[in-house]
Write a protein that holds these residues in place. Structure first.
Motif, PDB file in Angstrom:
ATOM      1  N   ASN A  57       0.809  -1.213   0.000  1.00  0.00           N
ATOM      2  CA  ASN A  57       0.000   0.000   0.000  1.00  0.00           C
ATOM      3  C   ASN A  57       0.849   1.272   0.000  1.00  0.00           C
ATOM      4  O   ASN A  57       0.577   2.219  -0.747  1.00  0.00           O
ATOM      5  CB  ASN A  57      -0.937  -0.008   1.215  1.00  0.00           C
ATOM      6  CG  ASN A  57      -2.074   0.971   1.063  1.00  0.00           C
ATOM      7  OD1 ASN A  57      -1.877   2.174   1.100  1.00  0.00           O
ATOM      8  ND2 ASN A  57      -3.268   0.446   0.885  1.00  0.00           N
ATOM      9  N   GLN A  58       1.854   1.303   0.839  1.00  0.00           N
ATOM     10  CA  GLN A  58       2.683   2.498   0.953  1.00  0.00           C
ATOM     11  C   GLN A  58       3.419   2.795  -0.349  1.00  0.00           C
ATOM     12  O   GLN A  58       3.551   3.956  -0.749  1.00  0.00           O
ATOM     13  CB  GLN A  58       3.692   2.317   2.094  1.00  0.00           C
ATOM     14  CG  GLN A  58       4.462   3.572   2.458  1.00  0.00           C
ATOM     15  CD  GLN A  58       5.312   3.371   3.695  1.00  0.00           C
ATOM     16  OE1 GLN A  58       4.910   2.681   4.629  1.00  0.00           O
ATOM     17  NE2 GLN A  58       6.490   3.955   3.715  1.00  0.00           N
ATOM     18  N   ALA A 103       0.960   4.321  -2.789  1.00  0.00           N
ATOM     19  CA  ALA A 103       0.662   5.717  -2.456  1.00  0.00           C
ATOM     20  C   ALA A 103       1.760   6.657  -2.948  1.00  0.00           C
ATOM     21  O   ALA A 103       1.498   7.833  -3.234  1.00  0.00           O
ATOM     22  CB  ALA A 103       0.479   5.868  -0.950  1.00  0.00           C
ATOM     23  N   SER A 140      -3.475   8.239  -9.355  1.00  0.00           N
ATOM     24  CA  SER A 140      -4.555   8.400  -8.380  1.00  0.00           C
ATOM     25  C   SER A 140      -5.572   7.273  -8.496  1.00  0.00           C
ATOM     26  O   SER A 140      -6.161   6.850  -7.497  1.00  0.00           O
ATOM     27  CB  SER A 140      -5.249   9.751  -8.577  1.00  0.00           C
ATOM     28  OG  SER A 140      -4.350  10.818  -8.375  1.00  0.00           O
ATOM     29  N   CYS A 144      -4.351   4.200  -6.689  1.00  0.00           N
ATOM     30  CA  CYS A 144      -4.430   4.430  -5.244  1.00  0.00           C
ATOM     31  C   CYS A 144      -5.875   4.318  -4.767  1.00  0.00           C
ATOM     32  O   CYS A 144      -6.146   3.788  -3.686  1.00  0.00           O
ATOM     33  CB  CYS A 144      -3.851   5.801  -4.895  1.00  0.00           C
ATOM     34  SG  CYS A 144      -3.689   6.112  -3.115  1.00  0.00           S
ATOM     35  N   ALA A 162      -7.115   1.735  -1.964  1.00  0.00           N
ATOM     36  CA  ALA A 162      -7.802   2.203  -0.755  1.00  0.00           C
ATOM     37  C   ALA A 162      -9.142   1.505  -0.587  1.00  0.00           C
ATOM     38  O   ALA A 162      -9.507   1.066   0.514  1.00  0.00           O
ATOM     39  CB  ALA A 162      -7.997   3.720  -0.822  1.00  0.00           C
ATOM     40  N   ARG A 208      -5.233   9.141  -0.838  1.00  0.00           N
ATOM     41  CA  ARG A 208      -4.025   9.173  -0.008  1.00  0.00           C
ATOM     42  C   ARG A 208      -4.341   9.787   1.350  1.00  0.00           C
ATOM     43  O   ARG A 208      -4.990  10.825   1.426  1.00  0.00           O
ATOM     44  CB  ARG A 208      -2.917   9.961  -0.715  1.00  0.00           C
ATOM     45  CG  ARG A 208      -2.380   9.261  -1.952  1.00  0.00           C
ATOM     46  CD  ARG A 208      -1.336  10.093  -2.686  1.00  0.00           C
ATOM     47  NE  ARG A 208      -0.775   9.363  -3.812  1.00  0.00           N
ATOM     48  CZ  ARG A 208      -1.344   9.290  -5.003  1.00  0.00           C
ATOM     49  NH1 ARG A 208      -2.483   9.925  -5.232  1.00  0.00           N
ATOM     50  NH2 ARG A 208      -0.769   8.585  -5.974  1.00  0.00           N
ATOM     51  N   THR A 233       4.244   9.927   6.312  1.00  0.00           N
ATOM     52  CA  THR A 233       4.120   8.952   5.234  1.00  0.00           C
ATOM     53  C   THR A 233       2.648   8.689   4.914  1.00  0.00           C
ATOM     54  O   THR A 233       1.810   8.571   5.806  1.00  0.00           O
ATOM     55  CB  THR A 233       4.794   7.633   5.643  1.00  0.00           C
ATOM     56  OG1 THR A 233       6.153   7.893   5.980  1.00  0.00           O
ATOM     57  CG2 THR A 233       4.734   6.627   4.502  1.00  0.00           C
ATOM     58  N   GLU A 234       2.351   8.617   3.630  1.00  0.00           N
ATOM     59  CA  GLU A 234       0.971   8.430   3.196  1.00  0.00           C
ATOM     60  C   GLU A 234       0.714   6.983   2.774  1.00  0.00           C
ATOM     61  O   GLU A 234       1.612   6.278   2.309  1.00  0.00           O
ATOM     62  CB  GLU A 234       0.655   9.356   2.029  1.00  0.00           C
ATOM     63  CG  GLU A 234       0.593  10.823   2.399  1.00  0.00           C
ATOM     64  CD  GLU A 234       0.197  11.694   1.226  1.00  0.00           C
ATOM     65  OE1 GLU A 234      -0.509  12.696   1.438  1.00  0.00           O
ATOM     66  OE2 GLU A 234       0.601  11.369   0.087  1.00  0.00           O
ATOM     67  N   ILE A 235      -0.534   6.560   2.931  1.00  0.00           N
ATOM     68  CA  ILE A 235      -1.001   5.271   2.425  1.00  0.00           C
ATOM     69  C   ILE A 235      -2.294   5.514   1.660  1.00  0.00           C
ATOM     70  O   ILE A 235      -2.896   6.591   1.759  1.00  0.00           O
ATOM     71  CB  ILE A 235      -1.242   4.253   3.552  1.00  0.00           C
ATOM     72  CG1 ILE A 235      -2.322   4.771   4.524  1.00  0.00           C
ATOM     73  CG2 ILE A 235       0.040   3.925   4.286  1.00  0.00           C
ATOM     74  CD1 ILE A 235      -2.777   3.739   5.532  1.00  0.00           C
ATOM     75  N   CYS A 236      -2.707   4.529   0.906  1.00  0.00           N
ATOM     76  CA  CYS A 236      -3.977   4.616   0.175  1.00  0.00           C
ATOM     77  C   CYS A 236      -5.074   4.029   1.056  1.00  0.00           C
ATOM     78  O   CYS A 236      -5.162   2.801   1.222  1.00  0.00           O
ATOM     79  CB  CYS A 236      -3.881   3.852  -1.149  1.00  0.00           C
ATOM     80  SG  CYS A 236      -2.667   4.522  -2.292  1.00  0.00           S
ATOM     81  N   GLY A 249      -9.275   9.090   3.693  1.00  0.00           N
ATOM     82  CA  GLY A 249      -8.746  10.382   4.128  1.00  0.00           C
ATOM     83  C   GLY A 249      -9.682  11.129   5.059  1.00  0.00           C
ATOM     84  O   GLY A 249      -9.243  11.950   5.853  1.00  0.00           O
TER      85      GLY A 249
END
Length: 393
Positions: A174-175, A178, A183, A186, A190, A255, A266-269, A272
Motif C-alpha cells: 500500500n505504501q 501511495a 490516483s 491508489c 484504498a 491518499r 508517510t501516506e497510504i492509500c 482520508g
C-alpha cells in the motif's frame, strides 16, 4: 488576558511579549512572544487580537503541544500551514504559520517517535509477510484434505483466512502504491483495503456466531443453506458499507497520512476522511469486539464446566489443562480479540500498546495457520474424527 491592536497606517510588523498576567514592552521576563512580519500586510481595517491562557498541568510523557488554527468552514482546529517547533524538555513553544486567523496551542496525544515508527513498520511488514505465507499454505491444505472440506467449521475458518489474505495483499504494497503518481490505482487500493478489512471484521463476527451455536444451542441448530447465509453476511455487509461510502463521498478514498497529527507524514492509500474512517472502521470493529468478547466469555465458561464434569476418574489433569489453554488461545485468535489492543493505545500504554498490537495482529494469519495444522492432527485422530453430519447446521 487579551490585547487588541488596530494598525494605524501601513503595517510595519508587530511584536507582542507577555508574562502570566500582563503584556510587556520588552522580551525580558516574558513567557510568550508573538511576531508578525510586515510582509503579512494586515491592513488598517483589521484588528489583531492576542489572547493568553494559563498552561494546564499535563502528563508530559503522553501529551505534546501542537500549533493549530480554527477553521470556520469545517468548524474544527487544523494544523495546515502551521509548524510546531518544540522538543520535549523545552520550556517554550514556537509556532510558525503562513497565514492569519485564530491560532491556539492544543495538547494532543504524543505520537510515536520516528524510531518507534520505523521499528513498528518493520515489525508489521515482517509479521504480515509471515502471515500471508501461512494463510496461503492453510488454503492449500484445506483444498487437498478431502476429509475437512465437508466440515462447516473449517469452511468458516477458511473464509476468515481468505479475508486475511486479501487484507495482507492490499496492505503490504500500500505504501509503495501511495508513492506513485497514479490516483486511480491508489483509489482501487484504498477501496479494496477498506473492503478486506471490513470483511475480516465481519468473518470474525461470523466465527463468534458459529461458536455460539456450537457451544450454547448445541441441539436443534440445523439451518437451511447455513454456509450461504454466513457468506452473505461475511462478504455482503462489507460490500454494502464500501458501496455506500463510494456513493456518498467517493473522495473519501485516496491518499491519507499515517499520522493524522502530522499531515506531512508517510501516506497510504486508505480513507482520508476521519469521520468516515471512525464510523466505518472503528465503529464496526467496536461492535464486533464487544460481541466476540462475550462469545469468548461463553467459551471460557463452557470449557471450565466441561472440565469439572470430566475431572472424575481422569489422571491426566496437566494434559487436559494444556489442551484447554490452547483451545482458548485459538478461539481468541479466531475471534480477533487481540485487535482490541487498539483501545489500550493511549496514555501510558501508547507505545507498549502499539508494539503489542502490531506484533500480535500482524501474526494473526500465522497463528491461524498453526491452529489449522493442530485441527488437522485432531481430525486425523480416530478418537476425535467427526463426520460432516456432526458439524452441519
Amino acid at each position: 488576558m487579551a490585547v487588541l491592536h488596530k494598525p494605524k497606517g501601513p503595517f510595519k510588523g508587530l511584536k507582542i511579549y507577555a508574562s502570566d498576567t500582563e503584556v510587556m514592552p520588552e522580551a525580558a521576563n516574558s513567557k510568550v512572544s508573538v511576531q508578525l512580519p510586515s510582509e503579512l500586510d494586515v491592513g488598517s481595517d483589521n484588528t489583531i487580537v492576542f489572547c493568553m491562557f494559563t498552561w494546564p498541568e499535563t502528563n508530559g510523557e503522553t501529551e505534546k503541544p501542537m500549533c493549530v488554527f480554527f477553521n470556520f468552514s469545517t468548524k474544527e482546529y487544523s494544523s495546515n500551514g502551521c509548524v510546531t517547533l518544540w522538543e520535549r524538555g523545552q520550556s517554550h513553544i514556537t509556532c510558525s504559520c503562513d497565514h492569519l486567523t485564530y491560532f491556539a496551542v492544543l495538547l494532543v496525544s504524543a505520537s510515536p517517535s520516528s524510531t518507534d515508527i520505523n521499528v513498528l513498520t518493520y515489525i508489521t511488514q515482517i509479521g504480515c509477510s509471515i502471515s500471508l505465507f501461512g494463510l496461503v499454505i492453510t488454503v492449500l491444505l484445506f483444498i487437498t484434505k478431502r476429509n475437512i472440506r465437508a466440515d462447516v467449521s473449517m469452511k468458516v475458518h477458511i473464509n476468515l483466512t481468505i479475508a486475511l489474505i486479501l487484507l495482507n495483499l492490499h496492505f503490504l504494497p500500500n505504501q509503495a502504491v501511495a508513492a506513485l503518481s497514479s490516483s486511480g490505482f491508489c483509489l482501487y487500493m484504498a477501496l479494496l483495503l477498506h473492503y478486506s478489512l471490513l470483511a475480516t471484521f465481519s468473518w470474525m463476527a461470523v466465527e463468534g456466531f458459529h461458536l455460539y451455536l456450537l457451544l450454547v444451542r448445541v441441539f436443534n441448530i440445523y439451518i437451511r443453506k447455513y454456509l450461504l447465509k454466513l457468506s452473505l453476511v461475511g462478504w455482503g455487509i462489507p460490500a454494502v458499507i464500501v458501496s455506500l461510502v463510494v456513493i456518498i463521498d467517493r473522495d473519501a478514498y485516496g491518499r491519507a497520512p499515517l499520522d493524522l497529527a502530522n499531515p506531512n507524514s508517510t501516506e497510504i492509500c486508505y480513507i482520508g476522511n476521519n469521520t468516515v474512517k471512525m464510523i466505518t472502521t472503528v465503529g464496526v470493529f467496536s461492535l464486533v469486539f464487544v460481541f466476540n468478547l462475550i462469545m469468548l466469555g461463553v467459551t471460557v465458561r463452557r470449557v471450565i464446566s466441561l472440565r469439572h464434569r470430566n475431572e472424575f476418574g481422569q489422571s491426566d489433569h496437566n494434559g487436559r489443562a494444556k489442551r484447554d489453554i490452547f483451545t482458548l488461545l485459538g478461539v481468541t485468535i479466531l475471534l480477533g480479540i487481540t485487535w482490541g489492543l487498539v483501545f489500550l493505545s493511549f496514555g501510558y500504554m501508547t507505545i507498549p500498546g502499539l508494539y503489542l498490537f502490531c506484533i500480535l495482529n500482524s501474526l494473526q494469519g500465522f497463528f491461524i495457520f498453526l491452529w489449522f495444522v493442530m485441527s488437522l492432527r485432531k481430525t486425523g485422530s480416530p478418537a476425535t474424527k467427526t463426520t460432516s453430519e456432526t458439524h452441519s447446521m
